[in-house]
Scaffold this motif. Structure first.
Motif, mmCIF file in Angstrom:
data_model
loop_
_atom_site.group_PDB
_atom_site.id
_atom_site.type_symbol
_atom_site.label_atom_id
_atom_site.label_comp_id
_atom_site.label_asym_id
_atom_site.label_seq_id
_atom_site.Cartn_x
_atom_site.Cartn_y
_atom_site.Cartn_z
ATOM 1 N N LEU A 118 0.822 -1.219 0.000
ATOM 2 C CA LEU A 118 0.000 0.000 0.000
ATOM 3 C C LEU A 118 0.849 1.259 0.000
ATOM 4 O O LEU A 118 1.933 1.291 0.598
ATOM 5 N N PHE A 119 0.341 2.312 -0.654
ATOM 6 C CA PHE A 119 1.004 3.607 -0.700
ATOM 7 C C PHE A 119 0.907 4.250 0.689
ATOM 8 O O PHE A 119 -0.185 4.385 1.251
ATOM 9 N N GLY A 120 2.084 4.645 1.232
ATOM 10 C CA GLY A 120 2.116 5.203 2.584
ATOM 11 C C GLY A 120 1.203 6.417 2.745
ATOM 12 O O GLY A 120 0.516 6.564 3.758
ATOM 13 N N ARG A 166 4.603 -2.328 9.096
ATOM 14 C CA ARG A 166 4.576 -3.515 8.218
ATOM 15 C C ARG A 166 4.078 -3.066 6.850
ATOM 16 O O ARG A 166 3.282 -2.121 6.777
ATOM 17 N N GLY A 215 1.693 -2.751 3.788
ATOM 18 C CA GLY A 215 0.238 -2.940 3.671
ATOM 19 C C GLY A 215 -0.090 -3.920 2.566
ATOM 20 O O GLY A 215 0.550 -3.927 1.514
ATOM 21 N N ASP A 255 3.402 12.331 0.708
ATOM 22 C CA ASP A 255 4.247 11.126 0.699
ATOM 23 C C ASP A 255 4.692 10.758 -0.717
ATOM 24 O O ASP A 255 5.560 9.909 -0.902
ATOM 25 N N ARG A 281 18.038 -2.678 -3.439
ATOM 26 C CA ARG A 281 17.149 -3.845 -3.294
ATOM 27 C C ARG A 281 15.759 -3.403 -2.904
ATOM 28 O O ARG A 281 14.764 -3.908 -3.390
ATOM 29 N N ALA A 311 11.679 1.977 1.467
ATOM 30 C CA ALA A 311 10.339 2.136 2.074
ATOM 31 C C ALA A 311 10.387 3.245 3.103
ATOM 32 O O ALA A 311 11.418 3.464 3.751
ATOM 33 N N SER A 312 9.272 3.950 3.230
ATOM 34 C CA SER A 312 9.241 4.991 4.258
ATOM 35 C C SER A 312 9.000 4.348 5.616
ATOM 36 O O SER A 312 8.182 3.436 5.764
ATOM 37 N N VAL A 324 14.002 3.715 4.769
ATOM 38 C CA VAL A 324 15.081 2.715 4.806
ATOM 39 C C VAL A 324 15.443 2.390 3.354
ATOM 40 O O VAL A 324 14.571 2.226 2.505
HETATM 41 C C1 LIG Z 1 8.791 4.296 -1.471
HETATM 42 C C2 LIG Z 1 7.382 4.888 -1.558
HETATM 43 C C3 LIG Z 1 6.973 5.426 -0.236
HETATM 44 C C4 LIG Z 1 6.013 4.508 0.450
HETATM 45 O O1 LIG Z 1 4.894 4.811 0.445
HETATM 46 S S1 LIG Z 1 6.557 3.051 1.194
HETATM 47 C C5 LIG Z 1 5.099 2.473 1.942
HETATM 48 C C6 LIG Z 1 5.030 2.784 3.390
HETATM 49 N N1 LIG Z 1 6.043 2.092 4.119
HETATM 50 C C7 LIG Z 1 5.988 0.739 4.314
HETATM 51 O O2 LIG Z 1 5.139 0.012 3.823
HETATM 52 C C8 LIG Z 1 7.057 0.161 5.201
HETATM 53 C C9 LIG Z 1 6.426 -0.786 6.186
HETATM 54 N N2 LIG Z 1 7.411 -1.255 7.147
HETATM 55 C C10 LIG Z 1 8.168 -2.356 6.948
HETATM 56 O O3 LIG Z 1 8.018 -3.057 5.959
HETATM 57 C C11 LIG Z 1 9.196 -2.657 7.994
HETATM 58 O O4 LIG Z 1 8.999 -1.868 9.123
HETATM 59 C C12 LIG Z 1 10.618 -2.386 7.441
HETATM 60 C C13 LIG Z 1 10.720 -0.937 6.991
HETATM 61 C C14 LIG Z 1 10.916 -3.268 6.247
HETATM 62 C C15 LIG Z 1 11.673 -2.640 8.514
HETATM 63 O O5 LIG Z 1 11.501 -3.884 8.939
HETATM 64 P P1 LIG Z 1 12.494 -4.891 9.647
HETATM 65 O O6 LIG Z 1 12.550 -4.599 11.082
HETATM 66 O O7 LIG Z 1 13.769 -4.983 8.946
HETATM 67 O O8 LIG Z 1 11.509 -6.074 9.387
HETATM 68 P P2 LIG Z 1 11.685 -7.551 8.913
HETATM 69 O O9 LIG Z 1 12.602 -8.238 9.834
HETATM 70 O O10 LIG Z 1 10.299 -8.073 8.749
HETATM 71 O O11 LIG Z 1 12.358 -7.428 7.468
HETATM 72 C C16 LIG Z 1 11.694 -6.974 6.343
HETATM 73 C C17 LIG Z 1 12.545 -7.342 5.131
HETATM 74 O O12 LIG Z 1 13.815 -6.682 5.219
HETATM 75 C C18 LIG Z 1 14.868 -7.647 5.245
HETATM 76 N N3 LIG Z 1 15.923 -7.179 6.141
HETATM 77 C C19 LIG Z 1 15.783 -6.893 7.437
HETATM 78 N N4 LIG Z 1 16.944 -6.449 7.935
HETATM 79 C C20 LIG Z 1 17.828 -6.472 6.903
HETATM 80 C C21 LIG Z 1 19.208 -6.133 6.758
HETATM 81 N N5 LIG Z 1 19.896 -5.670 7.787
HETATM 82 N N6 LIG Z 1 19.769 -6.250 5.551
HETATM 83 C C22 LIG Z 1 19.084 -6.703 4.503
HETATM 84 N N7 LIG Z 1 17.770 -7.044 4.562
HETATM 85 C C23 LIG Z 1 17.177 -6.931 5.755
HETATM 86 C C24 LIG Z 1 14.215 -8.924 5.731
HETATM 87 O O13 LIG Z 1 14.922 -10.053 5.325
HETATM 88 C C25 LIG Z 1 12.851 -8.837 5.079
HETATM 89 O O14 LIG Z 1 12.968 -9.185 3.713
HETATM 90 P P3 LIG Z 1 11.789 -10.018 2.989
HETATM 91 O O15 LIG Z 1 10.564 -9.133 3.035
HETATM 92 O O16 LIG Z 1 11.629 -11.267 3.761
HETATM 93 O O17 LIG Z 1 12.307 -10.214 1.588
#
Ligand SMILES: CCCC(=O)SCCNC(=O)CCNC(=O)[C@H](O)C(C)(C)COP(=O)(O)OP(=O)(O)OC[C@H]1O[C@@H](n2cnc3c(N)ncnc32)[C@H](O)[C@@H]1OP(=O)(O)O
Length: 316
Positions: free
Chosen positions: A48-50, A80, A82, A226, A243, A246-247, A300
């Motif tokens: 989902l779009f943030g 997480r 969306g 956003d 790779r 994400a915000s 990130v």
């Molecule tokens: C860009 C347009 C702007 C936007 O609108 S983005 C949309 C709004 N933002 C989002 O949806 C972000 C939601 N939040 C998240 O997904 C998580 O909080 C976020 C940012 C990934 C951080 O999570 P983590 O604590 O790392 O969570 P996790 O353990 O579930 O990992 C998620 C994926 O990241 C990878 N990861 C975690 N630490 C890492 C590292 N040190 N080096 C490389 N990869 C790493 C992890 O393997 C996982 O990958 P996968 O999803 O299984 O492929």
């Protein structure tokens, strides 16, 4: 006027209203403080779009406050990704109602888990003699600039553009985003061209919203703010293979009244990147030079490490 003609005119007027108001930011009430939102537009990332989640959460919070209270700030975390296959539930906690301010906490949930949390604060209008603001950067008027779509169309006519980039650009053109953009500074049509960590563009919601409710204009601005914001931090580093991006969080402060369906200048700047994160600060200006909104976001950025063999010969 006949009933049929009146109805026809009403329908036409409705069609002209921004899709952001008529669908994206219209929530279904499930129970006290519980709302459901859907997602008419999903980005290519297939999450989902943030901005949509921020906008919908602010709508949900606003539905629980008294008349005359307007959002002045919100602070959010995206925890997480969306899931575009199911709706989002917004649970609003009425943290406090004071004489001047009301604070709400919103939790966005999918599959029983939080995907997003935020705190929003609302205030009664309270004029004060203490006022100042910084100056709007100079920019050509939006009417004199090409739209993002026109600029991309122009770039696609470049005979030197590779097929891969042409395909990428045509995908961007095909996205039916509910906002209009007119860039002031050059944008990266051709991936791989490093730019300053800065963006300047005119932006407004597509369609007509009208005077309406000031909170709705703020929710639309939350959505808009956003869009393309976090990638400002990526601009100088586009040569490094990425790779994922994400915000992580998003904060907004609303200063002066504005209309989100009128052109506003979006000034975005990234003062810092490091530790797999990038910080972006933004300001939305009314075209008369009034500072309407300030924003801040951290994202990130997970990059692919270069192999030792990839070091340019000149550096050895
Ligand atoms: C860009 C347009 C702007 C936007 O609108 S983005 C949309 C709004 N933002 C989002 O949806 C972000 C939601 N939040 C998240 O997904 C998580 O909080 C976020 C940012 C990934 C951080 O999570 P983590 O604590 O790392 O969570 P996790 O353990 O579930 O990992 C998620 C994926 O990241 C990878 N990861 C975690 N630490 C890492 C590292 N040190 N080096 C490389 N990869 C790493 C992890 O393997 C996982 O990958 P996968 O999803 O299984 O492929």
């Amino acid at each position: 006027m006949s009933d049929v003609k009146e109805q026809q005119e009403e329908e036409e007027e409705k069609d002209l209203r921004s899709v952001l108001v008529t669908s994206v930011l219209t929530l279904e009430k499930i129970d006290q403080g519980l709302y459901r939102g859907s997602h008419p537009w999903v980005p290519r990332s297939n999450t989902l779009f943030g901005g949509q989640i921020v906008g919908q959460a602010l709508v949900a919070a606003g539905l629980t406050v008294g008349k005359g209270l307007h959002a002045h700030s919100l602070h959010c975390y995206f925890v997480r990704p969306g899931d575009p296959r199911v709706p989002v539930l917004y649970q609003v906690d009425l943290v406090r109602d004071g004489r001047s301010f009301s604070v709400r906490s919103v939790r966005a949930v999918q599959h029983g888990l939080a995907i997003f949390v935020c705190q929003a604060s609302f205030q009664l209008d309270q004029p004060s003699p203490m006022e100042h603001q910084c100056c709007m950067p100079e920019a050509p008027l939006p009417e004199s600039l090409l739209t993002w779509a026109e600029l991309i169309d122009k770039a696609m006519r470049d005979p030197l553009l590779s097929e891969r980039h042409r395909l990428g650009l045509s995908k961007i053109l095909a996205k039916d985003v509910p906002i209009e953009i007119r860039p002031v500074l050059p944008i990266d049509y051709v991936p791989g061209t490093p730019l300053e960590p800065r963006q300047l563009f005119w932006v407004r919601a597509k369609g007509h919203i009208g005077e309406g409710d000031m909170n709705m204009h703020r929710c639309v601005a939350a959505y808009i703010s956003d869009y393309s914001f976090v990638r400002t931090a990526w601009h100088p580093h586009v040569r490094m293979p990425m790779r994922s991006m994400a915000s992580l969080d998003h904060s907004l402060w609303f200063h002066a009244p504005f209309r989100a369906d009128e052109w506003m200048l979006y000034e975005c700047e990234s003062p810092w990147a490091g530790s797999s994160r990038g910080l972006v600060l933004g300001r939305l200006w009314r075209r008369d030079g009034t500072l309407a909104v300030s924003c801040a976001q951290e994202g990130v950025f997970r990059l692919r490490q270069k192999t030792p063999g990839a070091v340019p010969a000149s550096k050895l």
